[in-house]
Design an enzyme around this catalytic site. Structure first.
Site, PDB file in Angstrom:
ATOM      1  N   TRP A  73       0.613  -1.385   0.181  1.00  0.00           N
ATOM      2  CA  TRP A  73       0.115   0.045  -0.047  1.00  0.00           C
ATOM      3  C   TRP A  73       0.660   0.875   0.039  1.00  0.00           C
ATOM      4  O   TRP A  73       0.601   1.575  -0.481  1.00  0.00           O
ATOM      5  CB  TRP A  73      -0.470  -0.224   1.176  1.00  0.00           C
ATOM      6  CG  TRP A  73      -2.003   1.226   1.136  1.00  0.00           C
ATOM      7  CD1 TRP A  73      -2.706   1.823   0.565  1.00  0.00           C
ATOM      8  CD2 TRP A  73      -2.639   1.779   2.360  1.00  0.00           C
ATOM      9  NE1 TRP A  73      -3.486   2.752   1.355  1.00  0.00           N
ATOM     10  CE2 TRP A  73      -3.127   2.757   2.091  1.00  0.00           C
ATOM     11  CE3 TRP A  73      -2.079   1.407   4.483  1.00  0.00           C
ATOM     12  CZ2 TRP A  73      -3.634   3.797   3.253  1.00  0.00           C
ATOM     13  CZ3 TRP A  73      -2.535   2.420   5.158  1.00  0.00           C
ATOM     14  CH2 TRP A  73      -3.952   3.446   4.504  1.00  0.00           C
ATOM     15  N   HIS A 132      12.955  -4.874   4.107  1.00  0.00           N
ATOM     16  CA  HIS A 132      12.280  -5.495   5.171  1.00  0.00           C
ATOM     17  C   HIS A 132      14.146  -5.071   6.272  1.00  0.00           C
ATOM     18  O   HIS A 132      13.735  -5.644   7.175  1.00  0.00           O
ATOM     19  CB  HIS A 132      12.322  -6.796   4.930  1.00  0.00           C
ATOM     20  CG  HIS A 132      10.426  -6.621   4.279  1.00  0.00           C
ATOM     21  ND1 HIS A 132      10.050  -5.735   4.546  1.00  0.00           N
ATOM     22  CD2 HIS A 132      10.531  -7.751   3.168  1.00  0.00           C
ATOM     23  CE1 HIS A 132       9.043  -5.698   3.911  1.00  0.00           C
ATOM     24  NE2 HIS A 132       8.890  -7.238   2.955  1.00  0.00           N
ATOM     25  N   ARG A 154       3.148  -1.699  12.378  1.00  0.00           N
ATOM     26  CA  ARG A 154       1.807  -2.010  11.705  1.00  0.00           C
ATOM     27  C   ARG A 154       1.582  -2.671  13.492  1.00  0.00           C
ATOM     28  O   ARG A 154       2.132  -3.198  14.029  1.00  0.00           O
ATOM     29  CB  ARG A 154       1.286  -2.988  11.049  1.00  0.00           C
ATOM     30  CG  ARG A 154      -0.374  -2.972  10.922  1.00  0.00           C
ATOM     31  CD  ARG A 154      -0.240  -4.335  10.257  1.00  0.00           C
ATOM     32  NE  ARG A 154      -2.032  -4.172   9.208  1.00  0.00           N
ATOM     33  CZ  ARG A 154      -2.697  -5.294   8.627  1.00  0.00           C
ATOM     34  NH1 ARG A 154      -1.801  -6.546   7.734  1.00  0.00           N
ATOM     35  NH2 ARG A 154      -4.035  -5.340   8.462  1.00  0.00           N
TER      36      ARG A 154
END
Length: 335
Positions: A73, A132, A154
């Site tokens: 996203w 990452h 998150r």
């Protein structure tokens, strides 16, 4: 722990051999403990090559994240914000309709896994990449240059559920029958920080602390904040990147157009994301599930939720707190 950054191919191969003895797995995917984080076998050589060979440009923009924290996203948001003047007019002709966000903003660990040294000379400025890896293990050139890093996190509960469903879709895992016992096993791994690119605590705190020390270089975003207040957070993101929305653009609803174009619903409906593969391990459609805040309540038992929520409490003990956690998640976790 600073990166060892092997200087040549022989050093890289020797380092790979030395690290391979420390391993675990997430489902059928082996991981090696390298510089304090769990690195997947499929990109392990790429990580080492990336550390030693990548030269950051001051104009580079790099998205950093743990897996399944909103990476796809935010890639679409960053690409659209930075390139919005190049593709004015009909949104149906936007590059997102032709290429998956992971093609437009490639992961450097994967790119260096596919070639000893990928050719980045034709990538237009500003170059958009993603990683990452933890902050401490990034190449020195990223940390010492003026390139900018956007980090998205998150809440641990939804991250686990998204990670769980994502890995079940891998080709190698098609024969696995998920049940509550298996989920319990992976909740234990997750809570013990045996997860891809984890420990989560070290990963999150590494970027958060750097964003506190150097806010011009690292912008820290929360997935829940992007969902709850997308307009305010997009304006903040655009300003950080040096591509602020003008008053005319705001009056012309350009921000709303970006939000709509890059929404999960919109991305899921694009033909490019319904089939095909950017990565060999899974189909593009595996990148798009629900993307909802609080979906963990449909999957985790109260005991599982309480164990995972303890990860948040550990972060609180060292000074970090999720700004949007209290209203979106915490009230529903059993205590």
């Amino acid at each position: 722990m600073e990166s060892l950054e092997p200087t040549n191919k022989k050093d890289q191969e020797q380092l790979v051999d030395e690290i391979k003895h420390t391993k675990d797995a997430w489902f059928n995917h082996p991981m090696h403990l390298y510089e304090g984080f769990w690195c997947g076998d499929t990109i392990f050589k790429g990580v080492i090559a990336f550390q030693s060979q990548f030269e950051a440009h001051d104009s580079d923009i790099i998205l950093a994240s743990m897996m399944k924290t909103g990476t796809t996203w935010v890639k679409s948001l960053i690409f659209t914000i930075v390139n919005r003047k190049k593709f004015p007019g009909n949104i149906s002709e936007h590059p997102l309709h032709i290429k998956n966000p992971h093609e437009l903003v490639p992961h450097l660990e994967v790119k260096f896994s596919n070639a000893d040294q990928p050719d980045l000379s034709n990538v237009s400025s500003p170059r958009l990449f993603a990683v990452h890896m933890p902050y401490l293990s990034l190449p020195t050139s990223i940390k010492t240059s003026k390139c900018q890093i956007v980090y998205v996190c998150r809440n641990p509960l939804d991250t686990f559920v998204s990670l769980w469903h994502f890995f079940l879709q891998f080709e190698e895992n098609k024969g696995i029958v998920p049940d509550m016992d298996l989920m319990e096993e992976y909740v234990s791994k997750y809570c013990n920080e045996i997860i891809p690119f984890g420990p989560l605590k070290d990963h999150l705190l590494g970027y958060w602390e750097e964003s506190m020390k150097n806010p011009q270089k690292v912008l820290f975003l929360e997935y829940e904040g992007l969902k709850k207040e997308p307009k305010a957070n997009l304006k903040r993101l655009a300003e950080f990147l040096g591509f602020p929305f003008s008053e005319e653009e705001e009056k012309g609803n350009v921000i709303d157009d970006v939000i709509e174009l890059c929404s999960l619903k919109s991305l899921k409906e694009m033909e490019v994301n319904k089939s095909g593969k950017v990565y060999p391990w899974f189909e593009n459609k595996a990148l798009f599930r629900k993307g909802e805040v609080g979906d963990w309540t449909n999957h985790l038992t109260p005991t599982m939720a309480k164990r995972i929520d303890a990860m948040r409490e550990k972060l609180t003990e060292v000074g970090f707190s999720f700004t949007y956690y209290k209203t979106n998640v915490k009230a529903e976790v059993p205590h």
